[in-house]
Write a protein that holds these residues in place. Structure first.
Motif, PDB file in Angstrom:
ATOM      1  N   GLN A 297       3.488   4.766   5.386  1.00 48.21           N
ATOM      2  CA  GLN A 297       2.264   5.451   5.815  1.00 48.21           C
ATOM      3  C   GLN A 297       2.602   6.570   6.809  1.00 48.21           C
ATOM      4  O   GLN A 297       3.712   7.061   6.773  1.00 48.21           O
TER       5      GLN A 297
ATOM      6  N   GLY B  90     -11.569   4.046   1.278  1.00 45.88           N
ATOM      7  CA  GLY B  90     -10.648   4.459   0.214  1.00 45.88           C
ATOM      8  C   GLY B  90      -9.332   3.719   0.363  1.00 45.88           C
ATOM      9  O   GLY B  90      -8.263   4.312   0.252  1.00 45.88           O
ATOM     10  N   THR B  91      -9.389   2.421   0.635  1.00 48.21           N
ATOM     11  CA  THR B  91      -8.146   1.652   0.798  1.00 48.21           C
ATOM     12  C   THR B  91      -7.408   1.590  -0.543  1.00 48.21           C
ATOM     13  O   THR B  91      -7.983   1.902  -1.589  1.00 48.21           O
TER      14      THR B  91
ATOM     15  N   VAL C  87      -4.631  10.846   0.962  1.00 48.17           N
ATOM     16  CA  VAL C  87      -5.325  10.072  -0.082  1.00 48.17           C
ATOM     17  C   VAL C  87      -6.325   9.177   0.607  1.00 48.17           C
ATOM     18  O   VAL C  87      -6.091   8.712   1.708  1.00 48.17           O
TER      19      VAL C  87
ATOM     20  N   ASN D 146       0.853  -1.199   0.000  1.00 48.51           N
ATOM     21  CA  ASN D 146       0.000   0.000   0.000  1.00 48.51           C
ATOM     22  C   ASN D 146       0.886   1.245   0.000  1.00 48.51           C
ATOM     23  O   ASN D 146       0.466   2.315  -0.410  1.00 48.51           O
TER      24      ASN D 146
ATOM     25  N   VAL E  58      -8.158   4.629   8.543  1.00 53.49           N
ATOM     26  CA  VAL E  58      -6.755   4.392   8.888  1.00 53.49           C
ATOM     27  C   VAL E  58      -6.275   3.168   8.130  1.00 53.49           C
ATOM     28  O   VAL E  58      -7.066   2.484   7.482  1.00 53.49           O
ATOM     29  N   THR E  59      -4.997   2.869   8.249  1.00 51.39           N
ATOM     30  CA  THR E  59      -4.508   1.607   7.719  1.00 51.39           C
ATOM     31  C   THR E  59      -4.567   0.587   8.859  1.00 51.39           C
ATOM     32  O   THR E  59      -4.985   0.917   9.972  1.00 51.39           O
TER      33      THR E  59
ATOM     34  N   GLU F 116     -10.380   8.366   1.951  1.00 48.73           N
ATOM     35  CA  GLU F 116     -11.422   9.127   2.647  1.00 48.73           C
ATOM     36  C   GLU F 116     -10.981   9.471   4.066  1.00 48.73           C
ATOM     37  O   GLU F 116      -9.913   9.088   4.506  1.00 48.73           O
TER      38      GLU F 116
ATOM     39  N   GLY G 118      -5.632  -4.668   4.842  1.00 45.64           N
ATOM     40  CA  GLY G 118      -6.501  -4.856   6.016  1.00 45.64           C
ATOM     41  C   GLY G 118      -6.783  -6.333   6.264  1.00 45.64           C
ATOM     42  O   GLY G 118      -6.528  -6.847   7.368  1.00 45.64           O
TER      43      GLY G 118
ATOM     44  N   GLY H 226      -6.616  -1.058  -1.919  1.00 46.40           N
ATOM     45  CA  GLY H 226      -7.058  -2.271  -2.622  1.00 46.40           C
ATOM     46  C   GLY H 226      -5.963  -3.318  -2.737  1.00 46.40           C
ATOM     47  O   GLY H 226      -6.006  -4.192  -3.600  1.00 46.40           O
TER      48      GLY H 226
ATOM     49  N   ARG I 134      -3.958   7.925  -7.440  1.00 46.61           N
ATOM     50  CA  ARG I 134      -5.084   8.804  -7.089  1.00 46.61           C
ATOM     51  C   ARG I 134      -4.578  10.215  -6.803  1.00 46.61           C
ATOM     52  O   ARG I 134      -3.493  10.384  -6.245  1.00 46.61           O
TER      53      ARG I 134
HETATM   54  P1  IMP Z   1      -5.026   0.431   3.213  1.00 45.50           P
HETATM   55  O1  IMP Z   1      -3.762   0.599   3.970  1.00 45.50           O
HETATM   56  O2  IMP Z   1      -4.822   0.049   1.777  1.00 45.50           O
HETATM   57  O3  IMP Z   1      -5.982  -0.476   3.920  1.00 45.50           O
HETATM   58  O4  IMP Z   1      -5.762   1.864   3.138  1.00 45.50           O
HETATM   59  C1  IMP Z   1      -6.293   2.492   4.290  1.00 45.50           C
HETATM   60  C2  IMP Z   1      -6.096   3.983   4.229  1.00 45.50           C
HETATM   61  O5  IMP Z   1      -4.723   4.298   4.346  1.00 45.50           O
HETATM   62  C3  IMP Z   1      -6.563   4.638   2.927  1.00 45.50           C
HETATM   63  O6  IMP Z   1      -7.036   5.937   3.225  1.00 45.50           O
HETATM   64  C4  IMP Z   1      -5.289   4.748   2.127  1.00 45.50           C
HETATM   65  O7  IMP Z   1      -5.355   5.774   1.162  1.00 45.50           O
HETATM   66  C5  IMP Z   1      -4.303   5.071   3.224  1.00 45.50           C
HETATM   67  N1  IMP Z   1      -2.926   4.658   2.893  1.00 45.50           N
HETATM   68  C6  IMP Z   1      -2.403   3.414   2.960  1.00 45.50           C
HETATM   69  N2  IMP Z   1      -1.102   3.427   2.601  1.00 45.50           N
HETATM   70  C7  IMP Z   1      -0.793   4.701   2.319  1.00 45.50           C
HETATM   71  C8  IMP Z   1       0.426   5.349   1.921  1.00 45.50           C
HETATM   72  O8  IMP Z   1       1.484   4.753   1.756  1.00 45.50           O
HETATM   73  N3  IMP Z   1       0.334   6.693   1.745  1.00 45.50           N
HETATM   74  C9  IMP Z   1      -0.815   7.390   1.948  1.00 45.50           C
HETATM   75  N4  IMP Z   1      -1.965   6.811   2.319  1.00 45.50           N
HETATM   76  C10 IMP Z   1      -1.955   5.496   2.512  1.00 45.50           C
END
Ligand code: IMP
Length: 435
Positions: free
Chosen positions: A228, A131-132, A277, A43, A242-243, A279, A138, A134, A310
């Motif tokens: 992150q 807005g993960t 990036v 991610n 959050v992540t 939501e 998670g 993908g 994005r």
């Molecule tokens: P996930 O980590 O893919 O589950 O995403 C969860 C949230 O964390 C979303 O809002 C993502 O846009 C954000 N996110 C995850 N990794 C990053 C990163 O490396 N930079 C910025 N936002 C991140």
């Protein structure tokens, strides 16, 4: 900070990610002899621009470009073997030596069902979507906590992999077919595919504990590379937006396997403004011409997500969130990135407090519903309206830029360490020693 020489430094994002950490790690890796990526997965996306070219890294520590540096992907990372192999192949094809890359046997594997479930769960959330990215992050961390995860070491043992996969797939396939009405995942195909990934990565997969402990024992400079940012922390971030991991200094200890007493310094990386990036609440978010200026479209600094492409949401520097992130992570040194992006902005705003109805808040509220109601209190400062991209010493910055940087450090409550004024490796102002 303890002792004279600082040998263990954690460099963490202190906003919502994308603070420009990779750029700084690339530079600091020439001083560190061991770089450990401790959490998150693909991610993350780091753009590194150095003498070898421009690279986008997702899983491999940014220390990889220095042939003398050992790079570890630690136990706290969740790894997509496919993404990692692509990254290794890309680096190799461009002449980067990857022989000093070590992957923890204990790190968890992002499996195909994690990616599918991540996307299906997002669809189900509808308007409440996170807005993960993908990438299955998670679901992979959820399985780790549920003790149904598959670890990198399992990819090297045929029997273990088959047995674990058989048990897990039974449950996942019920979920996929019965709840979501999508195709089941084949045990046989998945087993063979992941066994093959294991074979391809075998030379890198190892017990990384001895590597890290020996480096600690010898006082070798170690850089713990964050992904992150603190405001995306699963416990302390803007939940549920959050992540699924702890990206801060505590996560560095946990994910690398280093005790908190061994960390000498925590560098909090802040963009000179704020981006997000995905939501979730963002009190200082802006639209209009200032937002366009901050986005820097069409430049190497453009605010487009490295991983997902994005468009990033942008806003002014948020001193309340910045201080909160510093407190949670014990930030003692501030790194400010992308200062040059503000070069052409006449009046810059800094958020110094939140107002909720008639009350001034010292700390950000814990819940999204309340955080969405706060009104940022701004201080307006004059911009410097001149280019900073060629400046290499703090004292050579325009006075207004010096004052801006000083104000950020004051709000954060930590000393100034580093300022970056462009994407190149040398576009950095070192204000204090890091190692
Ligand atoms: P996930 O980590 O893919 O589950 O995403 C969860 C949230 O964390 C979303 O809002 C993502 O846009 C954000 N996110 C995850 N990794 C990053 C990163 O490396 N930079 C910025 N936002 C991140």
């Amino acid at each position: 900070m303890k002792g004279a020489a600082m040998s263990v430094v954690a460099l963490i994002g202190a906003q919502w990610g994308d603070e420009g950490k990779g750029h700084l790690v690339d530079l600091l890796a020439s001083k560190a002899r061991l770089v450990v990526r401790y959490g998150g997965g693909n991610n993350a996306g780091h753009t590194v621009d150095n003498h070898l070219g421009t690279f986008k890294l997702h899983l491999i520590p940014s220390g990889i470009f220095d042939p003398a540096t050992v790079n570890v992907i630690g136990s706290g990372v969740v790894i997509s073997p496919e993404a990692l192999l692509l990254e290794i192949a890309e680096l190799k094809s461009r002449g980067v030596n990857t022989s000093k890359l070590f992957i923890s046997e204990r790190a968890h594997v992002v499996m195909p069902y994690h990616v599918i479930l991540d996307k299906l769960q997002e669809q189900d959330r509808g308007d409440g979507k996170i807005g993960t990215t993908g990438r299955g992050i998670g679901p992979a961390y959820a399985d780790k906590m549920s003790r149904t995860g598959i670890r990198m070491a399992d990819l090297l043992h045929e029997e273990t992999l088959l047995n674990r996969l058989r048990g897990v797939l039974e449950e996942k396939n019920r979920l996929l077919t019965k709840l979501y009405g999508v195709k089941a995942i084949s045990l046989h195909e998945t087993y063979l595919r992941y066994l093959n990934f294991g074979h391809q990565l075998a030379e890198h997969i190892t017990d990384t504990h001895p590597i890290i402990q020996r480096a600690l024992a010898k006082d070798i400079p170690i850089l713990l590379e964050g992904a992150q940012g603190g405001l995306l922390d699963v416990d302390h971030g803007t939940y549920p937006y959050v992540t699924s991991s702890p990206p801060g200094a505590a996560g560095a200890c946990q994910g690398a396997g280093i005790g908190p007493t061994r960390i000498d310094s925590v560098i909090g990386v802040y963009k000179a403004y704020t981006t997000r990036v995905g939501e979730g609440p963002f009190p200082t978010e802006i639209d209009g011409p200032d937002a366009d200026a901050l986005r820097q479209m069409g430049t190497p600094w453009a605010e487009v997500g490295t991983t997902t492409g994005r468009l990033r949401r942008v806003g002014w520097f948020d001193g309340v969130m910045a201080r909160y992130a510093a407190q949670i992570n014990g930030v003692d040194t501030v790194a400010i990135t992308k200062l040059d992006v503000l070069d052409g902005i006449e009046t810059i705003k800094i958020c110094t407090g939140y107002k909720l109805h008639d009350t001034m808040l010292e700390f950000p509220p814990a819940t999204t519903a309340v955080l969405e109601q706060v009104e940022p209190v701004y201080e307006e400062v004059s911009g410097w309206m001149t280019s900073t991209v060629d400046i290499r010493r703090f004292q050579d910055l325009p006075e207004a830029a010096q004052a801006y940087v000083a104000r950020i450090c004051q709000l954060v409550g930590a000393r100034l360490g580093i300022i970056s004024v462009g994407p190149k490796r040398d576009q950095i102002i070192m204000a204090s020693e890091v190692f």
